[in-house]
Each structure stands twice: as C-alpha cells, then as structure tokens.
Design a protein around this motif. Structure first.
Motif, PDB file in Angstrom:
ATOM      1  N   THR A 305      43.011  44.930  35.740  1.00 22.89           N
ATOM      2  CA  THR A 305      44.504  45.138  35.834  1.00 22.89           C
ATOM      3  C   THR A 305      44.834  46.587  36.190  1.00 22.89           C
ATOM      4  O   THR A 305      45.759  46.800  36.842  1.00 22.89           O
ATOM      5  CB  THR A 305      45.188  44.457  34.406  1.00 22.89           C
ATOM      6  OG1 THR A 305      44.959  43.367  34.060  1.00 22.89           O
ATOM      7  CG2 THR A 305      46.681  44.978  34.543  1.00 22.89           C
ATOM      8  N   MET A 306      44.083  47.491  35.226  1.00 22.35           N
ATOM      9  CA  MET A 306      44.512  48.825  35.439  1.00 22.35           C
ATOM     10  C   MET A 306      44.026  49.166  36.961  1.00 22.35           C
ATOM     11  O   MET A 306      44.980  49.796  37.571  1.00 22.35           O
ATOM     12  CB  MET A 306      43.606  49.804  34.509  1.00 22.35           C
ATOM     13  CG  MET A 306      43.670  51.153  34.817  1.00 22.35           C
ATOM     14  SD  MET A 306      42.307  52.121  34.302  1.00 22.35           S
ATOM     15  CE  MET A 306      41.017  51.869  35.326  1.00 22.35           C
ATOM     16  N   TRP A 307      42.746  48.727  37.473  1.00 24.17           N
ATOM     17  CA  TRP A 307      42.296  49.231  38.709  1.00 24.17           C
ATOM     18  C   TRP A 307      43.362  48.570  39.851  1.00 24.17           C
ATOM     19  O   TRP A 307      43.560  49.351  40.823  1.00 24.17           O
ATOM     20  CB  TRP A 307      40.891  48.777  39.053  1.00 24.17           C
ATOM     21  CG  TRP A 307      40.032  49.899  38.671  1.00 24.17           C
ATOM     22  CD1 TRP A 307      39.161  49.422  37.351  1.00 24.17           C
ATOM     23  CD2 TRP A 307      39.812  51.136  38.957  1.00 24.17           C
ATOM     24  NE1 TRP A 307      38.343  50.830  37.174  1.00 24.17           N
ATOM     25  CE2 TRP A 307      38.728  51.772  38.016  1.00 24.17           C
ATOM     26  CE3 TRP A 307      40.454  52.018  39.977  1.00 24.17           C
ATOM     27  CZ2 TRP A 307      38.364  53.061  38.033  1.00 24.17           C
ATOM     28  CZ3 TRP A 307      39.819  53.358  40.126  1.00 24.17           C
ATOM     29  CH2 TRP A 307      38.901  53.653  39.360  1.00 24.17           C
ATOM     30  N   ALA A 308      43.670  47.475  39.783  1.00 23.96           N
ATOM     31  CA  ALA A 308      44.512  46.829  40.524  1.00 23.96           C
ATOM     32  C   ALA A 308      46.011  47.705  40.716  1.00 23.96           C
ATOM     33  O   ALA A 308      46.448  47.735  41.762  1.00 23.96           O
ATOM     34  CB  ALA A 308      44.712  45.253  40.228  1.00 23.96           C
ATOM     35  N   THR A 309      46.582  48.047  39.637  1.00 28.45           N
ATOM     36  CA  THR A 309      47.882  48.613  39.405  1.00 28.45           C
ATOM     37  C   THR A 309      47.360  50.068  40.282  1.00 28.45           C
ATOM     38  O   THR A 309      48.398  50.483  41.185  1.00 28.45           O
ATOM     39  CB  THR A 309      48.095  48.898  38.224  1.00 28.45           C
ATOM     40  OG1 THR A 309      48.177  47.669  37.405  1.00 28.45           O
ATOM     41  CG2 THR A 309      49.322  49.755  37.930  1.00 28.45           C
ATOM     42  N   LEU A 310      46.506  50.705  40.052  1.00 28.94           N
ATOM     43  CA  LEU A 310      46.268  51.970  40.686  1.00 28.94           C
ATOM     44  C   LEU A 310      46.016  51.778  42.192  1.00 28.94           C
ATOM     45  O   LEU A 310      46.407  52.509  43.130  1.00 28.94           O
ATOM     46  CB  LEU A 310      44.963  52.469  40.223  1.00 28.94           C
ATOM     47  CG  LEU A 310      44.892  53.197  38.646  1.00 28.94           C
ATOM     48  CD1 LEU A 310      43.768  53.817  38.335  1.00 28.94           C
ATOM     49  CD2 LEU A 310      46.231  53.897  38.336  1.00 28.94           C
ATOM     50  N   PHE A 311      45.320  50.714  42.605  1.00 29.31           N
ATOM     51  CA  PHE A 311      44.951  50.483  44.003  1.00 29.31           C
ATOM     52  C   PHE A 311      46.411  49.926  44.699  1.00 29.31           C
ATOM     53  O   PHE A 311      46.654  50.791  45.845  1.00 29.31           O
ATOM     54  CB  PHE A 311      44.154  49.533  44.341  1.00 29.31           C
ATOM     55  CG  PHE A 311      42.639  49.493  44.045  1.00 29.31           C
ATOM     56  CD1 PHE A 311      41.972  50.957  44.291  1.00 29.31           C
ATOM     57  CD2 PHE A 311      41.785  48.975  43.397  1.00 29.31           C
ATOM     58  CE1 PHE A 311      40.560  51.336  44.121  1.00 29.31           C
ATOM     59  CE2 PHE A 311      40.502  49.134  43.300  1.00 29.31           C
ATOM     60  CZ  PHE A 311      40.057  50.101  43.717  1.00 29.31           C
TER      61      PHE A 311
END
Length: 491
Positions: A305-311
C-alpha cells in the motif's frame, strides 16, 4: 625487489588461503554426492560456516541488491540455477520463470524447506513447518474465512470504515511515519478477522514485536545478544505469551457460555476444527497459526500500500488515470448508496494494474524455500535429495525478456498482457499460493480509492535511501504529512 617479493608473496598467500577455505566448503557440501556432484549447476559455496550469507547481506544492505545474483550470472552465465550455501545449508537458487514454477507446483518432488531459524521464529506448526495432508487440512480450514465473495463482502465495510477514519486521523496528526501507520491499520484489520477485536494496547504490543521478529527472518542465525536473530527470538517469546493469554481467555469464555459466539472468527474456527479421528488443535498449534497469519496478513499489504501510494504520486500521469477511474465509480453510484461495494472494487481495472505493477517491482517476498524429496533433474542439472531450493522471485519479476525496462513503473504494460505461468509470482504458486491474496488486494484497492480522491502525501525526505531487508522500504519509513485535498469526503 625485496619488498616487491614480500608483497607478491602476501598476495599469492592470500589467494591460496582463500582458495583452500572455499575448497573446504565445497568438499564439505558435496562430500556424500559421489558422481552426482558433476551434475550440479555451477555456483559458489562461499566461505566455511557462513557460506554465501555475507555476500547476500552485503548486497541487500547496499543500494544495489541485484548485485548478489549478478555475481553468479557474470561468473557462471545465464544458467538460471546456481549452487550456494545459505542459511546454514547447501542449496540451489532457481531464478527463471520455468524453474520457479516447476519447484513451486511439483509437490511430489519438493516440500517446504525453510531454514530451521525461520521455523523457530514463525512456528513448527505453521505453514512453514508442515506439509502434505496436515498442510492441506489446515489450509482448507484457514482459507475459507479470508477468500470468496461472501467472506470478502463481510470484511469490506470494516476495512472501508477503518481506512476512512485512519486517513482523517493522519491528516490531523501532522508529521507521521506513513509506513508505520499503514502497518498499524493493516494489523488492526487482520486482528479483526482472526480475533474479532482486541484492545489498542494489545495490538500495539503485538505489532511492535512483529517488527523485531521480521528483522530476524532474513538475518544470520546468531543467537547472541545484539544480533537481529537473538532479538527476533525474544520477540517470538513475547508474541507467544500475549497470544497464549488471548487463547486461554477465549477457551474460558467459550466454556462458560457453552454455546459458540454469534459471530465466529478465525480463532473460533481453529478451536472447533477437528480431523477424522476427532483430534482438535492444541494451544501451541493454534498460536503458531496465529503468529504466521497475523504477520503475513499485515506486513505485505502494509508495505505494498505504501509503495503503490508513492508510485502514484511520483507518476502524475498514472495518478490522473487512476483518479479518473475512481471518479467514474463514484459518479455511477445509485442515489443513496454509501460506501464501496465489492462489485465496484472489481471494476477498478486500472487500479488493479497499478497494484500488480507495484507487486512486481517491489517483490515483497524475495525468496521462498523448498527441499528436494528426491534427486530431481531440472534444466539438465540435478538437485540432490535433501538439498534446499531457493525460489528467487526477484529474478523472475525483473527479467527484461518478459518485462521491458523491468525497473520502470508502468501499469500500462499490463494492457492486454497475461504473463505465462511462472512469470508473475507475487503470492507464490501451486498448493502454497498465499491464501489471503484476494483480501490483500482488496485492502490495498480500498485504501488507494480514498487516498486518490481525497488526500496527498508530502514526504519530508523524498530522497531517503532505501533499505531492502527484511522488506524494501525508505529508511525513514516514509516520513511525511497527509494532507486533505478534497473539500468533502467521497463515499
């Protein structure tokens, strides 16, 4: 000339000692193989005792974790299989889609082969320690409550309510560690599924212990104060103590009520389960299952979830396309509808591609372990009976022959593209496919839906260096501020 001779002698002596030490390790690993040692794939067993662990840890604590496998490729070629000595055992790393798929799906030839250190941390009665009929029975029991339309529909409203409340809370908190807060959120959700509810204090205690536990899973098994594995064992002991208290309290409550509770959670299902001989799970078995599921059920979904938000935020054109899809879903709702439906989540086709692309690039589980039940021939090489097999997902997901510019975040690569079997393994494959994969993707999609429509993240350190163990993340745990950008909530 005298000094030059001394220097040359020291240089030659060093390489002779290095060769001798590595030869000792090679002899030790292959001493009982006989002629089969000539059928092994190429590779390097590293140093005595530590094997290849030093080079593995060095690579994954550097900015370039791929350098670990690159060493084998550059030295031995693109064979897709390499002999190594890691986590205390000789083994074979498999890095191609076909070899990974074969190892994961051939239960007659391979069984779980997790290092003893990992089994000690997660539990010998969990999925990492059991196989065959015992695994099938426990998997069937624990998969039903987290899979299927009915189960997911039950949890959707709870997930949605907690996502909305969490985002509102974070927007008022000022600076937060975004990853830490998401992990707390996903842990609360998995606690609800397994234990119905638990106090905030208990949840925070458990989640904190899990953080220490995970640092030890990929570490060298050195049980000495100051080392990650030693701290992880202490965390395991603390987790077991807390969970034992919960199990004891639940058994006592059920004994007094004489009737099952109105809403059965996973704890009740585990306590009610019995095999064909009427045997039920004891406390130790239930606790090992809980340790495993509570860990896996929040770590992966939290990080992805964190990485998808950053991407999404780092790729504005992707963000705008994802936002347009979410706007359309809200626009097409029937009058009076409040909140998401499972049907709407299933309609998030582009967001699903964003999530898949995140899963591919990040590869949350970089490797899983199997053990050869017998001598197995794959791609012209022999994997000896009893040897470990390390299924290297990173090599599959970053293979340029399958994914053009593999390190580039590009959800559009999934347009009309269905990867062949073995080319996309974010949740594993075969009989041990992650049972909570649908639940995890729905959790991530619900969070992104509300974040995309209503919020943005301003990072304190956008250039924060990355850490890769135990999982890929910014060193500052994504320190930043959640800012509300919508005047009203989209629900």
């Amino acid at each position: 000339m005298g000094w030059m001779g001394v220097i040359l002698g020291c240089f030659c002596g060093f390489w002779m000692v290095k060769w001798a030490l590595k030869s000792v390790n090679c002899w030790y690993c292959e001493r009982e193989l006989g002629e089969k040692r000539h059928q092994l794939p190429p590779g390097d067993f590293g140093w005595p005792f530590i094997g290849n662990m030093w080079s593995f840890l060095r690579a994954f604590k550097s900015p370039n974790p791929e350098s670990f496998i690159s060493y084998f490729v550059n030295r031995f070629g693109h064979t897709g299989m390499y002999k190594v000595h890691m986590f205390g055992n000789p083994g074979i790393i498999v890095t191609t889609a076909e070899t990974c798929r074969r190892v994961l799906t051939d239960d007659d030839s391979f069984k779980p082969g997790w290092p003893s250190a990992t089994v000690n941390l997660i539990g010998k009665n969990s999925f990492v320690g059991i196989f065959d009929e015992e695994h099938r029975r426990l998997r069937k029991l624990t998969s039903a409550p987290v899979n299927g339309q009915d189960a997911l529909s039950v949890y959707l409203k709870y997930i949605e309510d907690n996502v909305v409340l969490a985002l509102e809370k974070w927007a008022e908190m000022g600076q937060i560690e975004f990853l830490t807060e998401i992990r707390k959120l996903t842990f609360k959700i998995i606690m609800y599924i397994f234990l119905s509810s638990e106090s905030e204090a208990v949840m925070e205690t458990l989640e904190r212990e899990y953080t220490a536990l995970n640092y030890g899973v990929r570490a060298m098994a050195i049980n000495i104060p100051g080392f990650s594995y030693h701290k992880a064992l202490k965390a395991r002991k603390n987790l077991v103590a807390v969970l034992q208290g919960i199990v004891t309290e639940r058994r006592e409550r059920r004994r007094k009520q004489h009737l099952p509770s109105e809403r059965k959670d996973m704890m009740d299902a585990l306590m009610d389960a019995e095999d064909e001989y009427g045997r039920r799970l004891n406390d130790e078995e239930i606790i090992d299952v809980l340790v495993m599921y509570l860990n896996a059920g929040h770590e992966s979904s939290g990080h992805i979830t964190m990485w998808a938000t950053l991407f999404l935020q780092n790729h504005p054109h992707v963000f705008e396309k994802a936002k347009a899809e979410q706007d359309e879903i809200v626009k097409n709702r029937t009058p009076g509808q409040q909140g998401l439906t499972l049907r709407e989540v299933r309609q998030m086709e582009y967001l699903s591609k964003v999530i898949d692309e995140t899963l591919r690039i990040i590869t949350f589980s970089l490797v899983v372990f199997r053990e050869a039940r017998k001598d197995v021939r794959i791609s012209g090489y022999t994997i000896p009976k009893g040897w470990k097999v390390l299924v290297w997902f990173r090599g599959v997901h970053l293979d340029p022959d399958t994914y053009v510019e593999p390190k580039k975040f590009d959800p559009s690569r999934w347009d009309g593209f269905t990867p062949k079997a073995g080319n996309f393994l974010p949740f594993g494959a075969g009989s041990r496919l992650c049972p909570g994969n649908d639940l995890a993707k729905i959790e991530i999609a619900i969070f992104l839906h509300y974040f995309i429509l209503n919020y943005k993240l301003e990072r304190q350190n956008p250039a924060s260096p990355l850490l890769y163990l135990p999982h890929s993340r910014p060193k500052d745990n994504c320190l930043g501020t959640i800012i509300r950008v919508a005047a009203t909530r989209n629900v």
